[in-house]
Design a protein around this motif. Structure first.
Motif, PDB file in Angstrom:
ATOM      1  N   SER A   4      36.348  33.046 -10.542  1.00  0.00           N
ATOM      2  CA  SER A   4      37.084  33.786 -11.584  1.00  0.00           C
ATOM      3  C   SER A   4      36.628  35.238 -11.593  1.00  0.00           C
ATOM      4  O   SER A   4      35.487  35.555 -11.205  1.00  0.00           O
ATOM      5  CB  SER A   4      36.825  33.163 -12.952  1.00  0.00           C
ATOM      6  OG  SER A   4      35.508  33.467 -13.372  1.00  0.00           O
ATOM      7  N   LEU A   5      37.524  36.120 -12.012  1.00  0.00           N
ATOM      8  CA  LEU A   5      37.160  37.545 -12.071  1.00  0.00           C
ATOM      9  C   LEU A   5      35.985  37.774 -12.992  1.00  0.00           C
ATOM     10  O   LEU A   5      35.139  38.636 -12.744  1.00  0.00           O
ATOM     11  CB  LEU A   5      38.368  38.368 -12.539  1.00  0.00           C
ATOM     12  CG  LEU A   5      39.521  38.463 -11.540  1.00  0.00           C
ATOM     13  CD1 LEU A   5      40.619  39.365 -12.104  1.00  0.00           C
ATOM     14  CD2 LEU A   5      39.040  39.013 -10.190  1.00  0.00           C
ATOM     15  N   ASP A  19      42.110  40.257 -17.302  1.00  0.00           N
ATOM     16  CA  ASP A  19      41.877  38.854 -17.638  1.00  0.00           C
ATOM     17  C   ASP A  19      40.803  38.247 -16.746  1.00  0.00           C
ATOM     18  O   ASP A  19      41.014  38.026 -15.559  1.00  0.00           O
ATOM     19  CB  ASP A  19      43.212  38.106 -17.459  1.00  0.00           C
ATOM     20  CG  ASP A  19      43.069  36.610 -17.733  1.00  0.00           C
ATOM     21  OD1 ASP A  19      41.949  36.136 -18.028  1.00  0.00           O
ATOM     22  OD2 ASP A  19      44.111  35.922 -17.641  1.00  0.00           O
ATOM     23  N   GLY A  20      39.655  37.951 -17.338  1.00  0.00           N
ATOM     24  CA  GLY A  20      38.520  37.393 -16.592  1.00  0.00           C
ATOM     25  C   GLY A  20      38.765  35.981 -16.107  1.00  0.00           C
ATOM     26  O   GLY A  20      37.993  35.459 -15.292  1.00  0.00           O
ATOM     27  N   GLY A  21      39.832  35.349 -16.553  1.00  0.00           N
ATOM     28  CA  GLY A  21      40.117  33.982 -16.120  1.00  0.00           C
ATOM     29  C   GLY A  21      40.903  33.905 -14.830  1.00  0.00           C
ATOM     30  O   GLY A  21      41.018  32.843 -14.214  1.00  0.00           O
ATOM     31  N   VAL A  22      41.441  35.053 -14.382  1.00  0.00           N
ATOM     32  CA  VAL A  22      42.200  35.065 -13.122  1.00  0.00           C
ATOM     33  C   VAL A  22      41.296  34.655 -11.962  1.00  0.00           C
ATOM     34  O   VAL A  22      40.139  35.086 -11.891  1.00  0.00           O
ATOM     35  CB  VAL A  22      42.797  36.480 -12.883  1.00  0.00           C
ATOM     36  CG1 VAL A  22      43.347  36.610 -11.465  1.00  0.00           C
ATOM     37  CG2 VAL A  22      43.867  36.788 -13.918  1.00  0.00           C
ATOM     38  N   MET A  23      41.823  33.816 -11.087  1.00  0.00           N
ATOM     39  CA  MET A  23      41.015  33.329  -9.969  1.00  0.00           C
ATOM     40  C   MET A  23      41.378  34.092  -8.677  1.00  0.00           C
ATOM     41  O   MET A  23      42.555  34.366  -8.408  1.00  0.00           O
ATOM     42  CB  MET A  23      41.288  31.832  -9.735  1.00  0.00           C
ATOM     43  CG  MET A  23      41.040  30.935 -10.944  1.00  0.00           C
ATOM     44  SD  MET A  23      39.327  30.975 -11.568  1.00  0.00           S
ATOM     45  CE  MET A  23      38.500  29.934 -10.355  1.00  0.00           C
ATOM     46  N   VAL A  24      40.361  34.400  -7.862  1.00  0.00           N
ATOM     47  CA  VAL A  24      40.589  34.942  -6.517  1.00  0.00           C
ATOM     48  C   VAL A  24      39.872  34.049  -5.511  1.00  0.00           C
ATOM     49  O   VAL A  24      38.868  33.412  -5.842  1.00  0.00           O
ATOM     50  CB  VAL A  24      40.100  36.405  -6.370  1.00  0.00           C
ATOM     51  CG1 VAL A  24      40.993  37.355  -7.152  1.00  0.00           C
ATOM     52  CG2 VAL A  24      38.642  36.550  -6.787  1.00  0.00           C
ATOM     53  N   ASP A  25      40.404  33.978  -4.317  1.00  0.00           N
ATOM     54  CA  ASP A  25      39.770  33.114  -3.310  1.00  0.00           C
ATOM     55  C   ASP A  25      39.719  33.727  -1.908  1.00  0.00           C
ATOM     56  O   ASP A  25      39.266  33.080  -0.969  1.00  0.00           O
ATOM     57  CB  ASP A  25      40.447  31.747  -3.262  1.00  0.00           C
ATOM     58  CG  ASP A  25      41.932  31.835  -2.916  1.00  0.00           C
ATOM     59  OD1 ASP A  25      42.406  32.942  -2.593  1.00  0.00           O
ATOM     60  OD2 ASP A  25      42.606  30.798  -2.998  1.00  0.00           O
ATOM     61  N   HIS A  26      40.191  34.961  -1.750  1.00  0.00           N
ATOM     62  CA  HIS A  26      40.078  35.599  -0.435  1.00  0.00           C
ATOM     63  C   HIS A  26      40.273  37.104  -0.598  1.00  0.00           C
ATOM     64  O   HIS A  26      40.719  37.574  -1.640  1.00  0.00           O
ATOM     65  CB  HIS A  26      41.123  35.034   0.538  1.00  0.00           C
ATOM     66  CG  HIS A  26      42.528  35.421   0.185  1.00  0.00           C
ATOM     67  ND1 HIS A  26      43.254  34.759  -0.789  1.00  0.00           N
ATOM     68  CD2 HIS A  26      43.338  36.404   0.653  1.00  0.00           C
ATOM     69  CE1 HIS A  26      44.455  35.319  -0.885  1.00  0.00           C
ATOM     70  NE2 HIS A  26      44.527  36.320  -0.025  1.00  0.00           N
ATOM     71  N   ILE A  27      39.934  37.830   0.447  1.00  0.00           N
ATOM     72  CA  ILE A  27      40.126  39.272   0.451  1.00  0.00           C
ATOM     73  C   ILE A  27      41.360  39.617   1.269  1.00  0.00           C
ATOM     74  O   ILE A  27      41.746  38.871   2.177  1.00  0.00           O
ATOM     75  CB  ILE A  27      38.890  40.018   1.010  1.00  0.00           C
ATOM     76  CG1 ILE A  27      38.546  39.503   2.428  1.00  0.00           C
ATOM     77  CG2 ILE A  27      37.706  39.845   0.080  1.00  0.00           C
ATOM     78  CD1 ILE A  27      37.451  40.304   3.106  1.00  0.00           C
ATOM     79  N   SER A  37      44.449  37.047  -3.911  1.00  0.00           N
ATOM     80  CA  SER A  37      43.817  38.116  -3.120  1.00  0.00           C
ATOM     81  C   SER A  37      42.959  39.022  -3.998  1.00  0.00           C
ATOM     82  O   SER A  37      43.378  39.437  -5.076  1.00  0.00           O
ATOM     83  CB  SER A  37      44.873  39.011  -2.464  1.00  0.00           C
ATOM     84  OG  SER A  37      45.651  38.330  -1.529  1.00  0.00           O
ATOM     85  N   LEU A  38      41.796  39.359  -3.473  1.00  0.00           N
ATOM     86  CA  LEU A  38      40.998  40.443  -4.033  1.00  0.00           C
ATOM     87  C   LEU A  38      41.113  41.604  -3.052  1.00  0.00           C
ATOM     88  O   LEU A  38      40.863  41.435  -1.855  1.00  0.00           O
ATOM     89  CB  LEU A  38      39.536  40.013  -4.171  1.00  0.00           C
ATOM     90  CG  LEU A  38      38.574  41.116  -4.602  1.00  0.00           C
ATOM     91  CD1 LEU A  38      38.847  41.543  -6.048  1.00  0.00           C
ATOM     92  CD2 LEU A  38      37.122  40.647  -4.455  1.00  0.00           C
ATOM     93  N   ALA A  55      48.085  41.892  -5.080  1.00  0.00           N
ATOM     94  CA  ALA A  55      46.736  41.334  -5.211  1.00  0.00           C
ATOM     95  C   ALA A  55      46.513  40.831  -6.636  1.00  0.00           C
ATOM     96  O   ALA A  55      47.111  41.338  -7.590  1.00  0.00           O
ATOM     97  CB  ALA A  55      45.703  42.402  -4.857  1.00  0.00           C
ATOM     98  N   SER A  56      45.648  39.852  -6.787  1.00  0.00           N
ATOM     99  CA  SER A  56      45.290  39.363  -8.119  1.00  0.00           C
ATOM    100  C   SER A  56      44.309  40.294  -8.819  1.00  0.00           C
ATOM    101  O   SER A  56      44.216  40.287 -10.037  1.00  0.00           O
ATOM    102  CB  SER A  56      44.692  37.965  -8.010  1.00  0.00           C
ATOM    103  OG  SER A  56      45.689  37.047  -7.620  1.00  0.00           O
ATOM    104  N   ALA A  57      43.584  41.059  -8.042  1.00  0.00           N
ATOM    105  CA  ALA A  57      42.651  42.031  -8.614  1.00  0.00           C
ATOM    106  C   ALA A  57      42.303  43.065  -7.562  1.00  0.00           C
ATOM    107  O   ALA A  57      42.424  42.805  -6.361  1.00  0.00           O
ATOM    108  CB  ALA A  57      41.376  41.332  -9.095  1.00  0.00           C
ATOM    109  N   VAL A  58      41.888  44.256  -8.035  1.00  0.00           N
ATOM    110  CA  VAL A  58      41.534  45.345  -7.121  1.00  0.00           C
ATOM    111  C   VAL A  58      40.202  45.958  -7.566  1.00  0.00           C
ATOM    112  O   VAL A  58      39.980  46.178  -8.754  1.00  0.00           O
ATOM    113  CB  VAL A  58      42.636  46.434  -7.113  1.00  0.00           C
ATOM    114  CG1 VAL A  58      42.247  47.594  -6.185  1.00  0.00           C
ATOM    115  CG2 VAL A  58      43.973  45.857  -6.674  1.00  0.00           C
TER     116      VAL A  58
END
Lengths: 348, 348, 348
Positions: A4-5, A19-27, A37-38, A55-58
Motif C-alpha cells: 500500500s502507498l 489515498d494511502g490505501g492504494v496498492m502498487v505492485d510494480h514500477i 504501477s508506481l 500510474a497508481s502513484a508517482v
C-alpha cells in the motif's frame, strides 16, 4: 510484491499526498503505466507525461506535485527514492542455504550454512564463503578465495586463487577476477613471464559487470575500493588501485599500476595508460584517451565526434599537416607584422 | 620456496657479492621489502630506495652495486634476472596426472597420463592432450582439439573444434579460441553466413588473456606465432596471422585477414582494420587507429590525448572546420604574396 | 560432403558451364585450390588467379567466365552463391535430440524432444527449448528463458532469467545475454542500484559473438531485431533497440536507451553514447565516436588514423591550441582586409 502507498511511504520515509490505501505492485515509466504501477518524475523532460499518466502513484519533487492527478510520494531526489521503492517491489530472491549436489566443493572449503552454492560450481581448497552469499551456477572459485556476507555471484563468475571479495558484492557472468596479469621481461627476442604473486582485493558493495577482468597484483595487490561500480567488458590491469565509489562504464581499460581516486566517473571506452595518478572527483567523458596524470578534480575529454564521412576525410588530411599549418600561420603573422611596421615607417 | 643466495646465483648464472648463506623466500619491491625478500633495481627512478631497503638481497647492475648495503646479484638485465629468480621462488605448481571424476571426457579423446583434466571440464571426440598439460576447471575443448606439452589452460577456457595449441601455452579464463568468425554475404536485405571451415592455430609459448577471442579461419587458418603474448579482451578476427614474439595489450582488436609481423608491440585499445600488412618491429601506441598498412619498422600513433573538457569542446568545434581553416590560410598566403608583389612593384 | 556440379547447380539454381559430372567436396580460394575444390571469384583483384587455378569449379559472374579453364557456375552475386554452396558442402551437424546426463535440468523446464542439451549445461525453472535447438556444453539458461526453433548456442552461453531468443539464432561462447545492466541513483557519495526488471529479447536469425554482452532492460526490454549480427566483445546497454538486419563488428559499444535503425552497419570499436536516435541505413566506420543522433542515411566517421609517432606528437600539440589557431587566422583575415581597405583608400 504488492504494497500500500501508506506502507511504502513509511518504509521510504517520504511524505504521501493521496489515498494511502492504494496498492502498487510494480514500477513503470510515466507514459507506460497502468493500475498498480508506481512511477516517478525526475528529469523535467518527462513532465509532459505527468498529467495523463495511468500510474497508481508517482514519486516526484514537491514543486511538481501540483500537476499530478494521482497520489504522489514527495522526494527531494525522486530517482533515488524510486530506486529504493523499486527494490521493495522487486526484491532480490532470498538466499536459501545449501550446496547443489553437482557442485564440486573441496573438503577444506568453508561455506556458511546460510550461503548457496549453485550447480556445477567449483570451490577449490581453502575457499571461504560468508553468510547469505549466493554463488550461482557455473562459478569457479580458486584456492583460498574469500567472499564476504550477502555477496551475489550471479553465474559463471571466475575468482582466481587468493581473490578477496567484500560484503554485498554483485558480480556478473563472465567476470574474471585475479588472473595473472600481463607482465614480461625481454630476453633478447623472447618474452619471459614475471610471476604475478599479488592478489585482487575488492572492497564492500562492489559491482563487477559481465565479461570484465580484474588482474591480480604482480607484487602487492590490485585494489578495488568500497562501492566501486564496474560495467561490462572493463579491463583493470595489475596493481591498479581504484578509490571508493568510483564508477566506470563499459569497454574502459585501466593499465597497470595506475591509481584512480575516489568518486570518479569514467565513461565508456576510455583508455587510461599505466603508472598514472588520477585524483578524486575526476570525470572522463566517453572514449577519452588518458596519457598523463590528472590530479585536479574536473571533467576531461578527448576524441573527435563522428561527422559525415566526406567532411571527416577532408579534415583528417589537414590534421596530418596541422603542425605545418600552425607554422604557416605563425609566418603569416610575422609577415603582416613586418608589413605593418614598414607601412608605419613609410607613413611617419 | 626458500633458497640460499649462493644457490640462487648459481642457478641464475650471475655473480654474487655478499654472504652466499643468506636465505631468501619471496620477492618484494625495494621499498616494501623485509627479511627473506629478494628485490631488484632496474628503473633508475627507484635508486633512491636502494640504500635504505630491508631486502635480504637485491638484483642490480654492477654500476649500481656500490650504493647497496645488502648482498647483491649482478646482472646486465636486472628485470630479466628478477623474472627468473621470481619463478624459482614462486614456481608453478607441479601438474599431477589424472582426470577429475566430474569431467566429461569422450572415449575417443587421448589424454597423456601425466596431464591433468580438472573438474567439470569437457573434452569432445578426438581431443589430444599432451604431456604435463594442465586443463583447469570448467574448460570446454571441442572436437579434434590438440594441446601441446606443458600448456596450462587455467580455468574456463573454450577451445572450439579443430583448434591447435602448441607447447607451453598459458591460456586464461574466458578465452574463446576458434569460434566461427564474422563472415557474411548480403542477400538483398539479409545477411547469409559464410561457413568458417578453417582453424585457429597457436604456436609454442603463446599466452592468451582473460576473455580474449581468436576466431578460426574462414578457409585456411588463423595463425598465432610462437611466443606471441595476448592480454585480456583482445579480438583476433578470422585469417589474421600474427608473427612470432609479437605482444598485444588489452582491448585491442585486429580485423580479419590482417597480417602482423614479428616482434611487434601493440598497446592497449588499438584498432587495426582488415586486410592490412603490418611489418616486423612495428609498434603502435595506445588507442591507435590503424587504417592502412605499415610495412616499415617504427612507432606509429594516433588519437587525441585528454584535456580539460572546455578546451576540448572549443578545439573539437574547430576540427570540424579544419579543412576550411587550411583553405583560409592558403588564401591568406596568396593575398599576402600578392600584396607584397604589388608593394615591390610600387617600390620599384 | 561430395556433390556433382550438376546437382550443385540445380540446388543453387544457377547455370553451369562445363561437365556436370565433376565432383567437388570442399571450398578453397582460387590460388590454393586443388582437385575437388569449389572456388569463387568475387573481388576483381583476384581475377589474376583465375586462369591458373587448380579448382575443379569456380563460381563467378558471366563477364568473367571467358577466362576460366575449368567448369563454372554463373552468378550475379558470386559471394552469396559461394556462401550457399559452402553451406551445402560443409553442413552444420544435424541435431540429435536428447539431454546429456551431466546437464542439470530443472523439472519445470520444457525441452523439445528434437533438441539437444549438452554436457554440464544448466536449465533453470521454466526454461522452454524449441525444436531442433542445439544447446552446447557449459551453457547456463536462467529462469524462464525461451529459445526458438533451430537455434544454436555453441558452448558456454549465458542467458539470464527471462531472456527470449527467436528462431535460428547462433550464439557463441562467452556471450552474456540479459544481465542486469548498469543503472544507479546517487545517494550522497554512494551509488544505489536501480533494479533491472526488463528483459533481453532477440528476434529471429540473430547472431551474437564470443564474449559479447546484451544487458536486459531496466523497465521494458532491450530489443535485438531480426537478422541482427553482433560480432565479438560487443556491449549492448539496457533498453537499447537495434533494428532488423543491422550488423556490428567487434569491440563496439552501444550505451543505454539508444535506438539503432534497420540495415545499419557499425564497424569495429565504435562507441555510441546513450539516449541517441540512429536512423536506418546509417553506417559508422571503425572507431567512430558517436555523441549525437544521426537520423539520415549515410556514412559517418571520426578518429585520427595512425601516423609516425614524431608527426603525431607535433600535430597533437597543435590540436591542443586549435581554437587559438583558428582565432589567429580570423585575426589575420581582419588585418589583411583592413590593410587592403587602407591601401584602396590611399590609392583612390
Amino acid at each position: 510484491m504488492q504494497i500500500s502507498l501508506g506502507e511504502l511511504a513509511a518504509r521510504l520515509a517520504v511524505p504521501l499526498r493521496g489515498d494511502g490505501g492504494v496498492m502498487v505492485d510494480h514500477i513503470a515509466p510515466l507514459d507506460n503505466a497502468g493500475p498498480g504501477s508506481l512511477s516517478f518524475l525526475g528529469d523535467p523532460a518527462y513532465r509532459v507525461h505527468l498529467a495523463g499518466t495511468h500510474a497508481s502513484a508517482v514519486i516526484l519533487k514537491e514543486s511538481d506535485a501540483a500537476d499530478a492527478r494521482v497520489p504522489v510520494l514527495l522526494s527531494e531526489n525522486p530517482y533515488l527514492t524510486f530506486a529504493r521503492a523499486a527494490r521493495l517491489l522487486h526484491p532480490e530472491p532470498e538466499v536459501i542455504g545449501g550446496i547443489h549436489p553437482s557442485a564440486v566443493v573441496d573438503p577444506t572449503a568453508s561455506v556458511d550454512p546460510t550461503a548457496w552454492i549453485g550447480p556445477l560450481t567449483v570451490l577449490e581448497a581453502g575457499v571461504v564463503i560468508g553468510p547469505r552469499v549466493f554463488v550461482g551456477p557455473g562459478c569457479i572459485l580458486g584456492e583460498g578465495v574469500e567472499v564476504g556476507a550477502d555477496s551475489r555471484l550471479t553465474a559463471r563468475v571466475t575468482l582466481c586463487s587468493g581473490t578477496r571479495v567484500g560484503a554485498r558484492a554483485l558480480i556478473h557472468p563472465g567476470a574474471v577476477i585475479g588472473r595473472e596479469g600481463f607482465g614480461f621481461a625481454k630476453d633478447g627476442e623472447r618474452w619471459v613471464r614475471i610471476p604475478q604473486i599479488g592478489r585482487a582485493v575488492l572492497g564492500d558493495d562492489v559491482e563487477v559487470g559481465a565479461n570484465t577482468s580484474v588482474d591480480r597484483g604482480t607484487i602487492g595487490d590490485t585494489v578495488i575500493g568500497h562501492g566501486v561500480k564496474l560495467d561490462n567488458h572493463i579491463q583493470i590491469g595489475h596493481n591498479v588501485v581504484i578509490g571508493d565509489h568510483t564508477a566506470m562504464a563499459a569497454n574502459t581499460g585501466i593499465s597497470g599500476s595506475t591509481r584512480i581516486g575516489r568518486h570518479c566517473t569514467i565513461a565508456g571506452a576510455v583508455g587510461v595508460a599505466g603508472h598514472l595518478e588520477i585524483g578524486d572527483n575526476v570525470h572522463f567523458t566517453g572514449m577519452a584517451m588518458v596519457t598523463r596524470s590528472f590530479k585536479d578534480p574536473g571533467v576531461y575529454s578527448s576524441g573527435i565526434p563522428a561527422m559525415p564521412n566526406t567532411d571527416w576525410r577532408r579534415n583528417v588530411v589537414r590534421f596530418r599537416h596541422l603542425d605545418d599549418l600552425a607554422r604557416r600561420v605563425k609566418q603569416l603573422e610575422t609577415l603582416i607584422t613586418n608589413m605593418n611596421a614598414i607601412r608605419e615607417q613609410e607613413a611617419s
